[in-house]
Design a protein around this motif. Sequence first.
Motif, PDB file in Angstrom:
ATOM      1  N   THR A  54       0.718  -0.846   0.575  1.00  0.00           N
ATOM      2  CA  THR A  54      -0.424  -0.018   0.036  1.00  0.00           C
ATOM      3  C   THR A  54       0.894   1.502   0.080  1.00  0.00           C
ATOM      4  O   THR A  54       0.295   2.029  -0.463  1.00  0.00           O
ATOM      5  N   MET A  55       2.354   1.336   1.134  1.00  0.00           N
ATOM      6  CA  MET A  55       2.843   2.071   0.741  1.00  0.00           C
ATOM      7  C   MET A  55       3.543   2.366  -0.848  1.00  0.00           C
ATOM      8  O   MET A  55       4.100   3.389  -1.543  1.00  0.00           O
ATOM      9  N   LEU A  56       3.971   1.352  -0.931  1.00  0.00           N
ATOM     10  CA  LEU A  56       4.729   1.647  -1.962  1.00  0.00           C
ATOM     11  C   LEU A  56       3.735   1.771  -3.690  1.00  0.00           C
ATOM     12  O   LEU A  56       4.037   2.700  -4.157  1.00  0.00           O
ATOM     13  N   ILE A  57       2.542   1.964  -3.296  1.00  0.00           N
ATOM     14  CA  ILE A  57       1.109   2.120  -4.706  1.00  0.00           C
ATOM     15  C   ILE A  57       1.518   3.512  -4.316  1.00  0.00           C
ATOM     16  O   ILE A  57       0.909   4.340  -5.506  1.00  0.00           O
ATOM     17  N   THR A  58       0.747   4.062  -3.309  1.00  0.00           N
ATOM     18  CA  THR A  58       0.667   5.001  -2.541  1.00  0.00           C
ATOM     19  C   THR A  58       1.675   5.898  -2.995  1.00  0.00           C
ATOM     20  O   THR A  58       2.075   7.274  -3.887  1.00  0.00           O
ATOM     21  N   ILE A  59       3.370   5.723  -2.683  1.00  0.00           N
ATOM     22  CA  ILE A  59       3.781   6.281  -3.175  1.00  0.00           C
ATOM     23  C   ILE A  59       4.244   6.387  -4.442  1.00  0.00           C
ATOM     24  O   ILE A  59       4.669   7.916  -5.460  1.00  0.00           O
ATOM     25  N   ILE A  60       4.370   5.756  -5.715  1.00  0.00           N
ATOM     26  CA  ILE A  60       4.468   5.354  -6.520  1.00  0.00           C
ATOM     27  C   ILE A  60       3.425   6.745  -7.321  1.00  0.00           C
ATOM     28  O   ILE A  60       3.474   7.409  -7.844  1.00  0.00           O
ATOM     29  N   GLY A  61       1.807   7.011  -6.740  1.00  0.00           N
ATOM     30  CA  GLY A  61       0.880   7.443  -7.115  1.00  0.00           C
ATOM     31  C   GLY A  61       1.325   9.045  -6.991  1.00  0.00           C
ATOM     32  O   GLY A  61       1.362   9.821  -8.014  1.00  0.00           O
ATOM     33  N   ILE A  62       2.073   9.362  -5.580  1.00  0.00           N
ATOM     34  CA  ILE A  62       2.508  10.813  -5.711  1.00  0.00           C
ATOM     35  C   ILE A  62       3.835  11.135  -6.414  1.00  0.00           C
ATOM     36  O   ILE A  62       3.409  12.492  -7.217  1.00  0.00           O
ATOM     37  N   VAL A  63       4.248  10.295  -6.714  1.00  0.00           N
ATOM     38  CA  VAL A  63       5.475  10.751  -7.805  1.00  0.00           C
ATOM     39  C   VAL A  63       5.088  10.752  -8.879  1.00  0.00           C
ATOM     40  O   VAL A  63       5.167  11.656  -9.248  1.00  0.00           O
ATOM     41  N   LEU A  64       4.301  10.136  -9.451  1.00  0.00           N
ATOM     42  CA  LEU A  64       3.957  10.291 -10.906  1.00  0.00           C
ATOM     43  C   LEU A  64       2.674  11.304 -10.903  1.00  0.00           C
ATOM     44  O   LEU A  64       2.695  12.385 -11.560  1.00  0.00           O
ATOM     45  N   ALA A  65       2.263  12.159  -9.867  1.00  0.00           N
ATOM     46  CA  ALA A  65       1.685  13.325  -9.610  1.00  0.00           C
ATOM     47  C   ALA A  65       2.454  13.907  -9.481  1.00  0.00           C
ATOM     48  O   ALA A  65       1.540  15.245 -11.150  1.00  0.00           O
ATOM     49  N   GLY A  66       2.972  14.319  -9.273  1.00  0.00           N
ATOM     50  CA  GLY A  66       3.620  15.816  -9.556  1.00  0.00           C
ATOM     51  C   GLY A  66       4.769  15.301 -11.198  1.00  0.00           C
ATOM     52  O   GLY A  66       5.326  16.724 -11.321  1.00  0.00           O
ATOM     53  N   ALA A  67       4.442  14.337 -11.256  1.00  0.00           N
ATOM     54  CA  ALA A  67       5.985  14.221 -12.831  1.00  0.00           C
ATOM     55  C   ALA A  67       5.150  14.927 -13.934  1.00  0.00           C
ATOM     56  O   ALA A  67       4.863  15.732 -14.679  1.00  0.00           O
ATOM     57  N   ILE A  68       3.460  14.002 -13.563  1.00  0.00           N
ATOM     58  CA  ILE A  68       2.331  14.902 -14.891  1.00  0.00           C
ATOM     59  C   ILE A  68       2.116  16.356 -14.541  1.00  0.00           C
ATOM     60  O   ILE A  68       2.301  16.788 -15.729  1.00  0.00           O
ATOM     61  N   ALA A  69       2.088  16.470 -13.444  1.00  0.00           N
ATOM     62  CA  ALA A  69       1.820  17.989 -13.735  1.00  0.00           C
ATOM     63  C   ALA A  69       2.774  19.085 -14.101  1.00  0.00           C
ATOM     64  O   ALA A  69       2.654  20.337 -13.779  1.00  0.00           O
ATOM     65  N   ALA A  70       3.916  18.760 -13.508  1.00  0.00           N
ATOM     66  CA  ALA A  70       5.460  19.830 -13.873  1.00  0.00           C
ATOM     67  C   ALA A  70       5.534  19.676 -15.196  1.00  0.00           C
ATOM     68  O   ALA A  70       6.587  19.713 -15.387  1.00  0.00           O
ATOM     69  N   ARG A  71       5.079  18.336 -15.737  1.00  0.00           N
ATOM     70  CA  ARG A  71       5.622  17.728 -17.978  1.00  0.00           C
ATOM     71  C   ARG A  71       5.398  19.314 -18.923  1.00  0.00           C
ATOM     72  O   ARG A  71       6.243  19.378 -19.044  1.00  0.00           O
ATOM     73  N   HIS A  72       4.765  19.787 -18.030  1.00  0.00           N
ATOM     74  CA  HIS A  72       4.129  21.167 -19.336  1.00  0.00           C
ATOM     75  C   HIS A  72       4.616  22.522 -18.594  1.00  0.00           C
ATOM     76  O   HIS A  72       3.991  23.599 -19.449  1.00  0.00           O
ATOM     77  N   THR A  73       5.825  22.295 -17.629  1.00  0.00           N
ATOM     78  CA  THR A  73       6.196  24.051 -16.844  1.00  0.00           C
ATOM     79  C   THR A  73       7.216  23.657 -17.767  1.00  0.00           C
ATOM     80  O   THR A  73       7.834  22.575 -17.988  1.00  0.00           O
ATOM     81  N   ARG A  74       7.339  25.186 -17.570  1.00  0.00           N
ATOM     82  CA  ARG A  74       9.645  25.301 -18.079  1.00  0.00           C
ATOM     83  C   ARG A  74      10.241  25.883 -16.562  1.00  0.00           C
ATOM     84  O   ARG A  74      11.447  25.551 -16.386  1.00  0.00           O
ATOM     85  N   SER A  75       9.355  26.274 -15.340  1.00  0.00           N
ATOM     86  CA  SER A  75       9.857  26.569 -14.350  1.00  0.00           C
ATOM     87  C   SER A  75       9.208  25.508 -12.948  1.00  0.00           C
ATOM     88  O   SER A  75       7.951  25.383 -13.054  1.00  0.00           O
ATOM     89  N   LYS A  76       9.556  26.193 -12.432  1.00  0.00           N
ATOM     90  CA  LYS A  76       9.177  25.633 -10.905  1.00  0.00           C
ATOM     91  C   LYS A  76       8.544  24.191 -11.102  1.00  0.00           C
ATOM     92  O   LYS A  76       6.868  23.912 -10.405  1.00  0.00           O
ATOM     93  N   GLY A  77       9.224  23.473 -11.271  1.00  0.00           N
ATOM     94  CA  GLY A  77       8.820  21.698 -11.306  1.00  0.00           C
ATOM     95  C   GLY A  77       8.170  21.420 -10.375  1.00  0.00           C
ATOM     96  O   GLY A  77       7.087  20.118  -9.968  1.00  0.00           O
ATOM     97  N   TRP A  78       8.728  21.531  -9.168  1.00  0.00           N
ATOM     98  CA  TRP A  78       8.977  21.377  -7.993  1.00  0.00           C
ATOM     99  C   TRP A  78       7.861  21.481  -7.410  1.00  0.00           C
ATOM    100  O   TRP A  78       7.239  21.394  -6.507  1.00  0.00           O
ATOM    101  N   LEU A  79       7.853  22.987  -7.589  1.00  0.00           N
ATOM    102  CA  LEU A  79       5.516  23.357  -6.827  1.00  0.00           C
ATOM    103  C   LEU A  79       4.891  23.134  -7.527  1.00  0.00           C
ATOM    104  O   LEU A  79       4.229  22.899  -7.073  1.00  0.00           O
ATOM    105  N   ASN A  80       5.202  22.484  -8.587  1.00  0.00           N
ATOM    106  CA  ASN A  80       3.426  22.408  -9.288  1.00  0.00           C
ATOM    107  C   ASN A  80       3.409  20.467  -8.316  1.00  0.00           C
ATOM    108  O   ASN A  80       2.685  20.402  -8.301  1.00  0.00           O
ATOM    109  N   GLY A  81       4.363  19.627  -8.789  1.00  0.00           N
ATOM    110  CA  GLY A  81       5.017  18.514  -7.959  1.00  0.00           C
ATOM    111  C   GLY A  81       4.148  18.588  -6.545  1.00  0.00           C
ATOM    112  O   GLY A  81       3.147  17.740  -6.181  1.00  0.00           O
ATOM    113  N   GLY A  82       4.853  19.665  -6.278  1.00  0.00           N
ATOM    114  CA  GLY A  82       4.727  19.689  -3.904  1.00  0.00           C
ATOM    115  C   GLY A  82       3.294  20.260  -3.781  1.00  0.00           C
ATOM    116  O   GLY A  82       2.767  19.189  -3.384  1.00  0.00           O
ATOM    117  N   LEU A  83       2.665  20.067  -5.018  1.00  0.00           N
ATOM    118  CA  LEU A  83       1.157  20.981  -4.672  1.00  0.00           C
ATOM    119  C   LEU A  83       0.245  19.214  -5.499  1.00  0.00           C
ATOM    120  O   LEU A  83      -0.459  19.384  -4.758  1.00  0.00           O
TER     121      LEU A  83
END
Length: 130
Positions: A54-83
């Motif tokens: 459950t923890m592993l699946i949740t970690i994968i989900g969170i990292v994936l959400a952050g990666a997709i959120a930041a995919r189309h930005t030019r800066s502050k990927g960490w901010l979009n991913g963190g949010l």
Amino acid sequence: MKGKVQNYDNRTLNIPGIIIGLLVSYIITLAFFIVYALILTYTPLSELTLPTLTMLITIIGIVLAGAIAARHTRSKGWLNGGLAGLLYVLIMLFLGTYFLKEVGLTSDIALKLLWGIILGAIGGMIGINL
């Protein structure tokens, strides 16, 4: 800058990307949980693996959400991913409260929120470089 149309890729905060990231990551998280439930049902795999997986699946989900959120930005990927990571955990906590009737703000919840932000930011750093 007056009169210029702001390009989707130049936004610092990518709200549509965050929403898409959350939707995709929750769909993939749900798929992982369904596969895991089927494996638990039809194999002799012990339920003792439940917390770890459950923890592993949740970690994968969170990292994936952050990666997709930041995919189309030019800066502050960490901010979009963190949010995105923060929202992922908040939604999960809301669903847990609604369905499981778990209520109360504890240090455990604060730690989950912090991990959501950190893992989402890592995903955002990965996503902005893809």
